[in-house]
Design a protein around this motif. Sequence first.
Motif, PDB file in Angstrom:
ATOM      1  N   LEU A  40       0.836  -1.211   0.000  1.00  0.00           N
ATOM      2  CA  LEU A  40       0.000   0.000   0.000  1.00  0.00           C
ATOM      3  C   LEU A  40       0.868   1.258   0.000  1.00  0.00           C
ATOM      4  CD1 LEU A  40      -2.897  -0.960   2.453  1.00  0.00           C
ATOM      5  CD2 LEU A  40      -2.904  -0.968  -0.041  1.00  0.00           C
ATOM      6  N   ASN A  41       1.918   1.247   0.810  1.00  0.00           N
ATOM      7  CA  ASN A  41       2.807   2.420   0.829  1.00  0.00           C
ATOM      8  C   ASN A  41       3.511   2.612  -0.506  1.00  0.00           C
ATOM      9  OD1 ASN A  41       2.788   3.912   3.300  1.00  0.00           O
ATOM     10  ND2 ASN A  41       3.572   2.092   4.322  1.00  0.00           N
ATOM     11  N   PHE A  42       3.871   1.498  -1.124  1.00  0.00           N
ATOM     12  CA  PHE A  42       4.528   1.580  -2.431  1.00  0.00           C
ATOM     13  C   PHE A  42       3.606   2.241  -3.460  1.00  0.00           C
ATOM     14  CE2 PHE A  42       5.121  -0.510  -6.627  1.00  0.00           C
ATOM     15  CZ  PHE A  42       6.365   0.026  -6.930  1.00  0.00           C
ATOM     16  N   ILE A  43       2.348   1.764  -3.498  1.00  0.00           N
ATOM     17  CA  ILE A  43       1.391   2.338  -4.450  1.00  0.00           C
ATOM     18  C   ILE A  43       1.160   3.813  -4.138  1.00  0.00           C
ATOM     19  CG2 ILE A  43      -0.983   2.201  -5.308  1.00  0.00           C
ATOM     20  CD1 ILE A  43       0.621  -0.213  -6.133  1.00  0.00           C
ATOM     21  N   ALA A  44       1.028   4.139  -2.849  1.00  0.00           N
ATOM     22  CA  ALA A  44       0.789   5.527  -2.461  1.00  0.00           C
ATOM     23  C   ALA A  44       1.973   6.411  -2.862  1.00  0.00           C
ATOM     24  CB  ALA A  44       0.546   5.610  -0.956  1.00  0.00           C
ATOM     25  N   ASP A  45       3.193   5.857  -2.765  1.00  0.00           N
ATOM     26  CA  ASP A  45       4.362   6.627  -3.191  1.00  0.00           C
ATOM     27  C   ASP A  45       4.306   6.927  -4.684  1.00  0.00           C
ATOM     28  OD1 ASP A  45       5.559   6.826  -0.728  1.00  0.00           O
ATOM     29  OD2 ASP A  45       6.763   5.009  -0.969  1.00  0.00           O
ATOM     30  N   MET A  46       3.842   5.953  -5.457  1.00  0.00           N
ATOM     31  CA  MET A  46       3.803   6.146  -6.908  1.00  0.00           C
ATOM     32  C   MET A  46       2.819   7.247  -7.292  1.00  0.00           C
ATOM     33  SD  MET A  46       6.062   4.124  -7.973  1.00  0.00           S
ATOM     34  CE  MET A  46       6.917   4.054  -6.420  1.00  0.00           C
ATOM     35  N   TYR A  47       1.740   7.376  -6.511  1.00  0.00           N
ATOM     36  CA  TYR A  47       0.779   8.451  -6.792  1.00  0.00           C
ATOM     37  C   TYR A  47       1.105   9.710  -5.990  1.00  0.00           C
ATOM     38  CZ  TYR A  47      -2.111   5.080  -9.307  1.00  0.00           C
ATOM     39  OH  TYR A  47      -2.572   4.161 -10.207  1.00  0.00           O
ATOM     40  N   GLU A  48       2.222   9.650  -5.266  1.00  0.00           N
ATOM     41  CA  GLU A  48       2.695  10.778  -4.456  1.00  0.00           C
ATOM     42  C   GLU A  48       1.616  11.317  -3.527  1.00  0.00           C
ATOM     43  OE1 GLU A  48       5.575  13.337  -6.663  1.00  0.00           O
ATOM     44  OE2 GLU A  48       5.041  12.048  -8.352  1.00  0.00           O
ATOM     45  N   ILE A  49       1.031  10.426  -2.733  1.00  0.00           N
ATOM     46  CA  ILE A  49       0.004  10.832  -1.777  1.00  0.00           C
ATOM     47  C   ILE A  49       0.687  11.214  -0.460  1.00  0.00           C
ATOM     48  CG2 ILE A  49      -2.093  10.095  -0.578  1.00  0.00           C
ATOM     49  CD1 ILE A  49      -2.278   7.847  -2.735  1.00  0.00           C
ATOM     50  N   PRO A  50       0.407  12.426   0.055  1.00  0.00           N
ATOM     51  CA  PRO A  50       1.044  12.854   1.303  1.00  0.00           C
ATOM     52  C   PRO A  50       0.734  11.906   2.462  1.00  0.00           C
ATOM     53  CG  PRO A  50      -0.141  14.659   0.277  1.00  0.00           C
ATOM     54  CD  PRO A  50      -0.496  13.427  -0.488  1.00  0.00           C
ATOM     55  N   LYS A  51       1.627  11.883   3.442  1.00  0.00           N
ATOM     56  CA  LYS A  51       1.563  10.895   4.494  1.00  0.00           C
ATOM     57  C   LYS A  51       0.241  10.905   5.269  1.00  0.00           C
ATOM     58  CE  LYS A  51       3.838   8.954   8.384  1.00  0.00           C
ATOM     59  NZ  LYS A  51       4.368   9.183   9.666  1.00  0.00           N
ATOM     60  N   ASP A  52      -0.196  12.089   5.705  1.00  0.00           N
ATOM     61  CA  ASP A  52      -1.399  12.121   6.553  1.00  0.00           C
ATOM     62  C   ASP A  52      -2.636  11.677   5.788  1.00  0.00           C
ATOM     63  OD1 ASP A  52      -0.688  14.350   5.150  1.00  0.00           O
ATOM     64  OD2 ASP A  52      -1.831  15.744   6.385  1.00  0.00           O
ATOM     65  N   ILE A  53      -2.686  12.050   4.505  1.00  0.00           N
ATOM     66  CA  ILE A  53      -3.861  11.663   3.710  1.00  0.00           C
ATOM     67  C   ILE A  53      -3.884  10.150   3.484  1.00  0.00           C
ATOM     68  CG2 ILE A  53      -5.008  11.916   1.473  1.00  0.00           C
ATOM     69  CD1 ILE A  53      -3.944  14.743   1.377  1.00  0.00           C
TER      70      ILE A  53
END
Lengths: 240, 557
Positions: free
Chosen positions: A97-110
């Motif tokens: 999940l963190n990997f995918i979120a990094d690819m979409y550059e989603i900020p940490k709190d969101i």
Amino acid sequence: MLKLQNLSKTYSKGTVKAVDSVNLDIAPGEIFGFLGPYGAGKTTTIKMIVGLLKPDSGRVFINGINVWKNPIEAKSQISYVPDSPEIYDKLKGIEYLNFIADMYEIPKDIRQERMEKYLEIFNLKNAVGDIIGSYSHGMKQKLVLISALLHEPNLFILDEPMVGLDPKSSFQLKEIMRERCDEGKTVFFSTHVLEVAEKLSDRIAIINKGRIIALGTMDELRSHAEERESLEKIFLELTE
Amino acid sequence: MMKKIISLIKTDLNITYGLSALQYKFNNKRDRLQTILIAIALLSLIPTYIMIVSGLVKIYEAYIGIGQKTMFLLNGFIYAQLIVLLFGFLYVMSKYYFSNDLNVLVPLPLRPKDIVGAKFVTLMVNEYLTSLPIILPFIIIYGTRGKEGLLYWIYSFILIIFLPIIPLALASIIVMLFMKYTNIKGRKDLLRVVGYIILLIALLGFQFKIQSIAQQSVLKGEDFFLEMAQDSNVLVRKLGLVFPPSLWAALSLGNYSSVGGVFNLLLFVGTSIAVFWIMIQLSEKLFFEGLIGGLEVATTGKHKKVKIEDLSRSSLPFLSIGLKEIKILLRTPVYLLNSVLGVLILPLVMVISTTMNGKEVLGALSMLTEGNSHIVSLVGIGIITMFGVMNCVGCTTFSREGKSFWIQRVMPIKARDQIFGRILSSLFVQIIGIISLLASLAFIINIDFENIFWITTLGLLGSVAMTELGMVIDIFRPLLDWDNPQKAMKQNLNVLIAMGIGALYLGGVGFLVYKLFKTGVNILAIYGIMGLIYIISSYGLYILLKNLIIRQFSILE
């Protein structure tokens, strides 16, 4: 939101037409059901939308962006859930999940807030620290769904999403699809289960042998067919 | 019942060695090349083998000299059965507990002893392949030199047939007990890594032993074999007492014409059958219980309560890609063994084989490097640069994605991030290689700060170019359709192609550096030129790679 223009794809050096001049125009806020028997061209069409399969001819626009000309811009608007959840078995759920979120550059709190929300909904919170290789098919499917929802895509594309989901998750997914449309976002999903399409979709397209053979709301489809009670009858009549 | 078992054995033999599989292999281009390569590798071992066998003849004569002919045979049986036992552990573990056919076999109406029995027979074939090359030279040398009679050869045949049974059955029993009573069942990956390491150590140890024997025999001449025969007597006798079946086999063959010979032969055969029978009976109780869970991937048992806020981290896309690559490399045994362990062990092997070669070589080495430590740096840079392609990270980076490749393609990831992230994972492995190399070098010669600095900086710079080179080949023809990670790395032709081109490139750079060094160009200028070549090729490959990734990501199907 999603526009397909004369989309075509042939296999086996041009002998088999998998998708044949498909035109679709799907508005924001719509749930669009893409219906057809096995081998009708559903997955091929979807793969051409998400950038996995280059069309022989025709164009795909997402929010006015040509997918095959500006792939990065187009891809940041969508997310895709394939029909079988082939993901990295050696990562832990949370790492994926963190990997995918990094690819979409989603900020940490969101991302944290969304992960909490969807892991709770799909009842995966306790397993997220485990390696994906230990998950069941359904759990993998749910993890892919969660990862696809993390960046709140404008266009949510699902290939046979209900296959392999337990009844509760399947219910939750339908709710989520509804919610997203209420927020003005678009959902495009394929299925061969008529009931799902009938209950969920604002509009339906029926594809058979690569061609769209019917398109419209349930009411419109009924008015075209001779047997008018159910989608099943319409479907059987049209795909015969 | 018997029919079932025979059919099971037939199917298992066919799967493992079958003609249908061979035929398929030869029709498949990729596999054909691989088969040919394996054949070449085997052929290259023949000279060593001939050397060993001719050494054995001398040892036989030495034993004749001290009047202990039978000891020669005991040597053969002890070594053959020990090797069978060692390999037995590995074979049994993978064949009984981790093979793919278990999913099919276990639900069938078969008794555990049927499955174990059938698998045992297949493993016997494997073990003949291992034991024959060892025992045959002993038996043939003894038989032909001593002009033994027909009965000798009949006894030999029977003994050879029964030879693997006891060690293999013992290995089976130990592994089955181990699987039942330990909690290691789900840790398939760990077991695999440990198994490979043991095998590697055994093979390297054997290799070095042979090397040192060969060298000493040259130094000491004929006396050496006599000495060795006398030295090994004590050890072999002890082993023979610990493991009497080898002793019985040797005694029966050594006294084949007397009653004692018959007695020992019957003892050997009878014990083999008994041990096999006990193993089969035990399998009824042990096999299934050890199996359950063996097919699953272990989880941590109880689910840990996970706190999302502690675990959600964000990092730049390229870092995240690099980290994901490193995690998967470390957690997949085949990748770990070929990448990380490869660069870790190679320098160690170099050191061991140099020290094994005796003081003369070491002395020559320090003479050569004394006062000109730049040679060490240049060679070190060369080795690290070659590791850049040998670590297999770059040239299999896309292949390793396999069926999950779609994830990379549907997400908005820039080609730049793909390249940086994947290079990062290769450099991670390279740093391990550099540490191992420097530590190994420090062990045989004096290295200084300058050596460390140049090997690290220029080595890493060269690794970037090598990794990119591998990536160019891999994105051009990624091998994505695999169900076993072996195929993505060990059986991936891209590795060979990348190594070939990489060796040519490095050969070119090396030749240039050699010429410059010979003509007395300032060493700093040489380092500068090397660095420049690496930077230019890295940049050129980067541009090529970027375009290739964009193109291939859109046209792959």
